[in-house]
Design a protein around this motif. Structure first.
Motif, PDB file in Angstrom:
ATOM      1  N   ALA A 117       0.813  -1.225   0.000  1.00 14.78           N
ATOM      2  CA  ALA A 117       0.000   0.000   0.000  1.00 14.78           C
ATOM      3  C   ALA A 117       0.844   1.271   0.000  1.00 14.78           C
ATOM      4  CB  ALA A 117      -0.937  -0.008   1.212  1.00 14.78           C
ATOM      5  N   ASP A 118       1.996   1.231   0.672  1.00 14.89           N
ATOM      6  CA  ASP A 118       2.801   2.444   0.785  1.00 14.89           C
ATOM      7  C   ASP A 118       3.525   2.809  -0.513  1.00 14.89           C
ATOM      8  OD1 ASP A 118       4.413   0.204   0.971  1.00 14.89           O
ATOM      9  OD2 ASP A 118       5.831   1.123   2.366  1.00 14.89           O
ATOM     10  N   THR A 119       3.468   1.936  -1.522  1.00 11.88           N
ATOM     11  CA  THR A 119       4.126   2.221  -2.805  1.00 11.88           C
ATOM     12  C   THR A 119       3.171   2.720  -3.873  1.00 11.88           C
ATOM     13  OG1 THR A 119       3.833  -0.011  -3.760  1.00 11.88           O
ATOM     14  CG2 THR A 119       5.743   0.350  -2.307  1.00 11.88           C
ATOM     15  N   LEU A 120       1.870   2.618  -3.637  1.00 10.95           N
ATOM     16  CA  LEU A 120       0.913   2.829  -4.728  1.00 10.95           C
ATOM     17  C   LEU A 120       0.775   4.296  -5.142  1.00 10.95           C
ATOM     18  CD1 LEU A 120      -1.827   0.192  -3.800  1.00 10.95           C
ATOM     19  CD2 LEU A 120       0.099  -0.015  -5.396  1.00 10.95           C
ATOM     20  N   ASP A 121       0.995   5.233  -4.238  1.00 10.78           N
ATOM     21  CA  ASP A 121       0.993   6.646  -4.620  1.00 10.78           C
ATOM     22  C   ASP A 121       2.123   6.926  -5.613  1.00 10.78           C
ATOM     23  OD1 ASP A 121      -1.101   6.971  -2.898  1.00 10.78           O
ATOM     24  OD2 ASP A 121       0.000   8.176  -1.422  1.00 10.78           O
ATOM     25  N   ASP A 122       3.303   6.426  -5.289  1.00 12.93           N
ATOM     26  CA  ASP A 122       4.462   6.638  -6.157  1.00 12.93           C
ATOM     27  C   ASP A 122       4.283   5.934  -7.496  1.00 12.93           C
ATOM     28  OD1 ASP A 122       7.152   7.664  -6.604  1.00 12.93           O
ATOM     29  OD2 ASP A 122       7.793   5.571  -6.498  1.00 12.93           O
ATOM     30  N   VAL A 123       3.726   4.731  -7.472  1.00  9.75           N
ATOM     31  CA  VAL A 123       3.479   3.990  -8.714  1.00  9.75           C
ATOM     32  C   VAL A 123       2.514   4.765  -9.614  1.00  9.75           C
ATOM     33  CG1 VAL A 123       2.393   1.919  -9.685  1.00  9.75           C
ATOM     34  CG2 VAL A 123       4.018   1.701  -7.803  1.00  9.75           C
ATOM     35  N   THR A 124       1.490   5.366  -9.012  1.00 13.19           N
ATOM     36  CA  THR A 124       0.528   6.145  -9.799  1.00 13.19           C
ATOM     37  C   THR A 124       1.204   7.343 -10.458  1.00 13.19           C
ATOM     38  OG1 THR A 124      -1.241   5.507  -8.268  1.00 13.19           O
ATOM     39  CG2 THR A 124      -1.697   7.332  -9.773  1.00 13.19           C
ATOM     40  N   ARG A 125       2.065   8.025  -9.705  1.00 19.31           N
ATOM     41  CA  ARG A 125       2.801   9.159 -10.290  1.00 19.31           C
ATOM     42  C   ARG A 125       3.667   8.703 -11.451  1.00 19.31           C
ATOM     43  NH1 ARG A 125       2.846  10.899  -4.785  1.00 19.31           N
ATOM     44  NH2 ARG A 125       4.765   9.726  -4.348  1.00 19.31           N
ATOM     45  N   LYS A 126       4.316   7.560 -11.307  1.00 18.47           N
ATOM     46  CA  LYS A 126       5.140   7.028 -12.397  1.00 18.47           C
ATOM     47  C   LYS A 126       4.276   6.686 -13.603  1.00 18.47           C
ATOM     48  CE  LYS A 126       8.836   5.136  -9.498  1.00 18.47           C
ATOM     49  NZ  LYS A 126       9.471   3.888  -8.983  1.00 18.47           N
ATOM     50  N   ALA A 127       3.106   6.102 -13.363  1.00 17.25           N
ATOM     51  CA  ALA A 127       2.205   5.763 -14.466  1.00 17.25           C
ATOM     52  C   ALA A 127       1.802   7.009 -15.247  1.00 17.25           C
ATOM     53  CB  ALA A 127       0.967   5.043 -13.928  1.00 17.25           C
ATOM     54  N   LEU A 128       1.473   8.068 -14.525  1.00 16.44           N
ATOM     55  CA  LEU A 128       1.067   9.314 -15.181  1.00 16.44           C
ATOM     56  C   LEU A 128       2.212   9.944 -15.972  1.00 16.44           C
ATOM     57  CD1 LEU A 128      -1.116  10.819 -12.322  1.00 16.44           C
ATOM     58  CD2 LEU A 128      -1.919  10.247 -14.622  1.00 16.44           C
ATOM     59  N   SER A 129       3.428   9.721 -15.507  1.00 16.05           N
ATOM     60  CA  SER A 129       4.579  10.331 -16.187  1.00 16.05           C
ATOM     61  C   SER A 129       4.952   9.630 -17.490  1.00 16.05           C
ATOM     62  CB  SER A 129       5.794  10.329 -15.253  1.00 16.05           C
ATOM     63  OG  SER A 129       6.333   9.021 -15.108  1.00 16.05           O
ATOM     64  N   LEU A 130       4.519   8.393 -17.672  1.00 12.66           N
ATOM     65  CA  LEU A 130       4.960   7.611 -18.830  1.00 12.66           C
ATOM     66  C   LEU A 130       4.461   8.198 -20.149  1.00 12.66           C
ATOM     67  CD1 LEU A 130       4.569   3.983 -17.435  1.00 12.66           C
ATOM     68  CD2 LEU A 130       6.694   5.228 -17.879  1.00 12.66           C
ATOM     69  N   TYR A 131       3.192   8.636 -20.175  1.00 11.76           N
ATOM     70  CA  TYR A 131       2.637   9.242 -21.389  1.00 11.76           C
ATOM     71  C   TYR A 131       2.106  10.661 -21.146  1.00 11.76           C
ATOM     72  CZ  TYR A 131       2.608   4.465 -23.328  1.00 11.76           C
ATOM     73  OH  TYR A 131       2.952   3.216 -23.772  1.00 11.76           O
ATOM     74  N   GLY A 132       2.167  11.109 -19.907  1.00  9.29           N
ATOM     75  CA  GLY A 132       1.666  12.441 -19.586  1.00  9.29           C
ATOM     76  C   GLY A 132       0.237  12.461 -19.090  1.00  9.29           C
ATOM     77  N   HIS A 133      -0.487  11.385 -19.327  1.00  4.28           N
ATOM     78  CA  HIS A 133      -1.858  11.269 -18.828  1.00  4.28           C
ATOM     79  C   HIS A 133      -2.284   9.802 -18.924  1.00  4.28           C
ATOM     80  CE1 HIS A 133      -2.725  11.311 -23.176  1.00  4.28           C
ATOM     81  NE2 HIS A 133      -3.844  10.684 -22.859  1.00  4.28           N
ATOM     82  N   ILE A 134      -3.461   9.502 -18.361  1.00  2.00           N
ATOM     83  CA  ILE A 134      -4.071   8.175 -18.459  1.00  2.00           C
ATOM     84  C   ILE A 134      -5.539   8.365 -18.808  1.00  2.00           C
ATOM     85  CG2 ILE A 134      -4.773   6.119 -17.146  1.00  2.00           C
ATOM     86  CD1 ILE A 134      -2.165   6.441 -15.536  1.00  2.00           C
ATOM     87  N   ASP A 135      -6.019   7.571 -19.751  1.00  2.00           N
ATOM     88  CA  ASP A 135      -7.430   7.627 -20.150  1.00  2.00           C
ATOM     89  C   ASP A 135      -8.274   6.554 -19.470  1.00  2.00           C
ATOM     90  OD1 ASP A 135      -7.394   9.723 -22.305  1.00  2.00           O
ATOM     91  OD2 ASP A 135      -5.942   8.342 -23.174  1.00  2.00           O
TER      92      ASP A 135
END
Length: 262
Positions: free
Chosen positions: A64-82
């Motif tokens: 659970a303590d990693t999921l905020d950071d993982v979400t930020r990384k996901a958003l950074s990969l393409y600049g957004h998520i649909d």
């Protein structure tokens, strides 16, 4: 019908089963993918079978303590998520009296808490863009419980309550929720299912081995995404049980107690 071409789609549980089949099917639709699961080597194998763009983002839904950071990384990969496809999950093969509470907690962490944490992290992003879709891989056991699946059914039932609320809260912001309830699909989920002591089942169920081909299930999910369906049931006669429970609950109770699910 909404086009998935060029959409950024984040798929959890993408290393096998429905997640793998979905990744391949969506890549053929022209989607740009973020593939997540714990096993990086398996994610890389799935990526090799996709066409077009796919980025790997390993995650552990129980951390659970990693999921905020993982979400930020996901958003950074393409600049957004649909689209977020919450597919990561684990099943169960045990009766209530033989199932430890630690097993129930692990099932809830993977199937419920991990996915809703990612949803909570992404919903403001969707609202800010006035568009977004959560696709949640539930199960027919999210609509009714069966023997040998008490924790699994509970985790899937919980998803329906949570995402009904999400749909109601954010519809004005054009945030869509598609609940997917597959029946018996031929995947390896029974191998990793937890027994009452927390060990893995490590075998293919007879029922699972006769299930719907996973590619057919994935195609039906893609169709539901394109049509922005609120809820879709995919499978054979097990889907009929949803309606029997709804309209004939006493009959359902008599039938379900005799169902063989292993």
């Amino acid at each position: 019908m909404a086009s998935l071409s060029n959409k950024v789609i984040w798929v959890t549980g993408a290393s096998s089963g429905i997640g793998e089949a979905l990744a391949i099917a969506l890549s053929r639709k022209g989607a740009r993918l973020i593939l997540s699961a714990r096993r990086t080597e398996e994610l890389d194998r799935v990526k090799q079978n996709c066409v077009g763009e796919a980025q790997l983002l390993p995650l552990d839904l129980t951390a659970a303590d990693t999921l905020d950071d993982v979400t930020r990384k996901a958003l950074s990969l393409y600049g957004h998520i649909d689209v977020l496809i919450n597919n990561g999950g684990i099943s169960q093969r045990s009766f209530v009296h033989e199932t430890g509470m630690d097993v129930y907690r692990r099932i809830m962490e993977v199937n419920f808490f991990g996915g809703i944490a990612l949803t909570r992290n992404l919903v403001s992003h969707f609202v800010s863009r006035k568009q977004g879709q959560f696709v949640v891989i539930s199960s027919v056991t999210g609509k009714y419980g069966t023997p040998f699946r008490s924790g699994y059914a509970a985790s899937k039932h919980a998803l329906h309550g949570f995402y009904d609320a999400v749909r109601a809260e954010y519809w004005k912001d054009n945030v869509r929720v598609t609940m997917v309830c597959p029946g018996v699909v031929k995947t390896a989920i029974s191998y990793s299912a937890l027994k009452g002591d927390g060990s893995k089942n490590n075998k293919m169920d007879d029922l699972q081995s006769k299930g719907m081909p996973v590619e057919k299930c994935a195609d039906a999910i893609v169709n539901a995404m394109e049509n922005e369906r609120d809820e879709v049931y995919i499978g054979g006669k097990e889907v009929l049980m949803i309606y029997i429970k709804r309209f004939f609950p006493s009959l359902f109770s008599k039938i379900i107690r005799k169902v063989v699910v292993r």
